[in-house]
Scaffold this active site. Structure first.
Site: not given
Ligand code: NAD
Length: 476
Positions: A35, A122, A153, A261, A264
């Site tokens: 990535k 979150t 958000f 789905g 989140c």
């Molecule tokens: P994701 O799985 O796409 O991304 C998470 C990233 O964190 C991955 O790239 C992973 O490799 C990395 N990671 C894991 N452990 C790590 C570490 N120790 N050090 C560095 N990097 C590390 O998930 P996401 O969809 O981006 O969601 C992340 C958070 O944001 C969640 O809590 C989610 O609920 C929240 N969130 C997501 C969205 C959304 O639309 N995707 C919106 C609001 C909030």
């Protein structure tokens, strides 16, 4: 300002690129080497409209860099955003906080100057306080650090726009210095009049899960109404339109269909239930169990309706599926209702052909069994039934006459309730949708045609937990 963004997935990659775009010097950090290589080369590792452009622009102007080194991050800045995943635990409804804890455990001993760590993931209420204690226990002598929370958000598909022009910013801080730093980070948004809510970390954490719980409730409410419509011959779309005219209710998030789905909403309401139990206020949010159950039931109801449309046999029948992602304008298939329905139909012996504009690569990894097709017409060739499961705009624009020429039988199940029923039926299609009569009754004669969804088919197979079911843990 110099800042880091730790975790560069759907949330963090967009946050990093947008923070650079508003003028900050940003270092993105992730443990996933592939990535980071893609991001560093200016390639978005997932589909998100507008992201490739701001990534490329800010890498070119030198404000955005990426690394896998937490030590480099500790050295680079005194402000660290944490955007790592918080998935559902495999053994319960609770959130798995191992990734946020790993960041704190790794970063704390590397800090040589006072720092602000700002969580955006979150998390259950109380996490910032627990992480703050965890951090303090691992800091070098003489180094101080505050853990604040700034929930995100953004909506996938609109993530860039939502980050650059959010409808509100919420920060949970424990010191005026932290508040000042965050006001500086978001200064362009504040100048543009974006509401800024500064509060304590617990309230900030709760705003996010409460917002997601409210949205999930609104979706499951209208889906529950769709079930009543199916039993009574009423039309849920007209019902939702009429409800939506009431400004106290509003029409948004009142679209009946296959339900929600993604990575989140489902896991966030379950984590909220688990945390409320820990706080001994489980009863206050126990309705969220029902919201989850209604949501899961729409997947089963869609399978039932497909079964009914095919006259009671699925084995060997060819079904075309339009959409694999959990929503349009994203390649994200985490806990996708479309894939859950596809999986159940594969298990019941049907021959599935799946199309999606952006999600095929992820779908192939998540679910083996169907044939994945890059072209809609190819997916629909010789189909006995077409299922519309994700509302990409290109499906709404399909020509029903042209499509009727490639299928074996013109049967459509519109599980998103967005196709023009008159146009499809006019082109000779048998069209069905959850919560809507099998035929459009003439005005004033709506109760002449009564439609009944039969008892659930193949209960043993359908009762098996779908991917992302509360009982099945992480999405397959
Ligand atoms: P994701 O799985 O796409 O991304 C998470 C990233 O964190 C991955 O790239 C992973 O490799 C990395 N990671 C894991 N452990 C790590 C570490 N120790 N050090 C560095 N990097 C590390 O998930 P996401 O969809 O981006 O969601 C992340 C958070 O944001 C969640 O809590 C989610 O609920 C929240 N969130 C997501 C969205 C959304 O639309 N995707 C919106 C609001 C909030």
């Amino acid at each position: 300002m110099r800042l880091t963004v730790i975790g560069t997935g759907y949330l963090g990659a967009v946050h990093a690129a947008c923070m650079a775009d508003i003028g900050h010097d940003v270092l993105g950090v992730d443990t996933d080497t592939r990535k980071i290589e893609a991001l560093a080369a200016g390639r978005a590792p997932f589909f998100e409209p507008g992201l490739p452009e701001i990534l490329a622009r800010n890498i070119r102007n030198g404000r955005l860099r990426f690394t896998t080194s937490l030590a480099e991050a500790a050295d680079f800045a005194d402000l660290h955003f944490v955007c790592v995943g918080t998935p559902q635990r495999a053994d319960s409804l609770a959130a798995d906080l191992c990734h946020v804890e790993a960041v704190v455990d790794g970063l704390a001993p590397l800090l040589t100057r006072d720092s602000l760590v700002v969580g955006k993931s979150t998390v259950p209420v109380g996490t910032a306080r627990a992480l703050s204690r965890r951090m303090a226990a691992r800091l070098r002598p003489g180094v101080d650090s505050e853990v604040a929370w700034n929930p995100e958000f953004l909506r996938e598909g609109f993530a860039v726009q939502d980050t650059l022009t959010p409808d509100r910013l919420v920060v949970g801080v424990t010191s005026p210095e932290a508040d000042r730093m965050l006001r500086d980070v978001y200064a362009p948004m504040l100048r543009a009049g974006v509401p800024y809510v500064s509060t304590d970390p617990a309230t900030a954490e709760l705003v996010k899960v409460a917002a997601n719980s409210f949205l999930a409730t609104k979706i499951s409410f209208i889906n529950a109404m769709a079930e009543v419509c199916d039993a009574s011959g009423a039309d849920v779309v007209t019902l939702a339109d009429a409800l939506g005219h009431d400004t106290r209710i509003g029409r948004r998030f009142l679209s009946a269909g296959l339900g929600f789905g993604g990575g989140c909403l489902p896991k966030d309401i379950r984590a909220f239930l688990a945390r409320a139990e820990e706080l001994q206020v489980g009863e206050a949010v126990s309705f969220l169990h029902e919201i989850d159950r209604i949501n899961q039931r729409q997947r089963r109801r869609t399978v039932d309706l497909a079964f009914q449309l095919l006259g009671g046999t699925l084995a060997g029948r060819r079904i075309a599926v339009l959409g694999a992602t959990f929503k349009p304008d994203s390649d994200d298939v985490r806990d996708s209702p479309a894939l859950a329905v596809t999986e159940q139909l594969v298990d019941l012996g049907a021959d599935l052909r799946v199309h999606d504009p952006e999600g095929l690569d992820n779908a192939r990894v998540a679910l083996t069994g169907p044939v994945y097709c890059a072209d809609v017409m190819e997916a629909c060739k010789d189909a006995d039934l077409v299922l519309h499961l994700t509302e990409w705009s290109q499906y709404r624009a399909l020509d029903p006459v042209a499509l009727s020429e490639v299928v074996r039988a013109p049967r459509m199940l519109d599980a998103r309730n967005v196709l023009d029923q008159a146009a499809w039926r006019g082109a000779g299609w048998q069209l069905r949708a959850l919560g809507r009569p099998a035929h459009v009754p003439p005005p004033g004669q709506g109760d002449a045609l009564r439609v009944t969804i039969p008892q659930s088919v193949a209960p043993a197979a359908c009762a098996a937990p779908a991917p992302g079911d509360p009982l099945s843990g992480a999405p397959k």
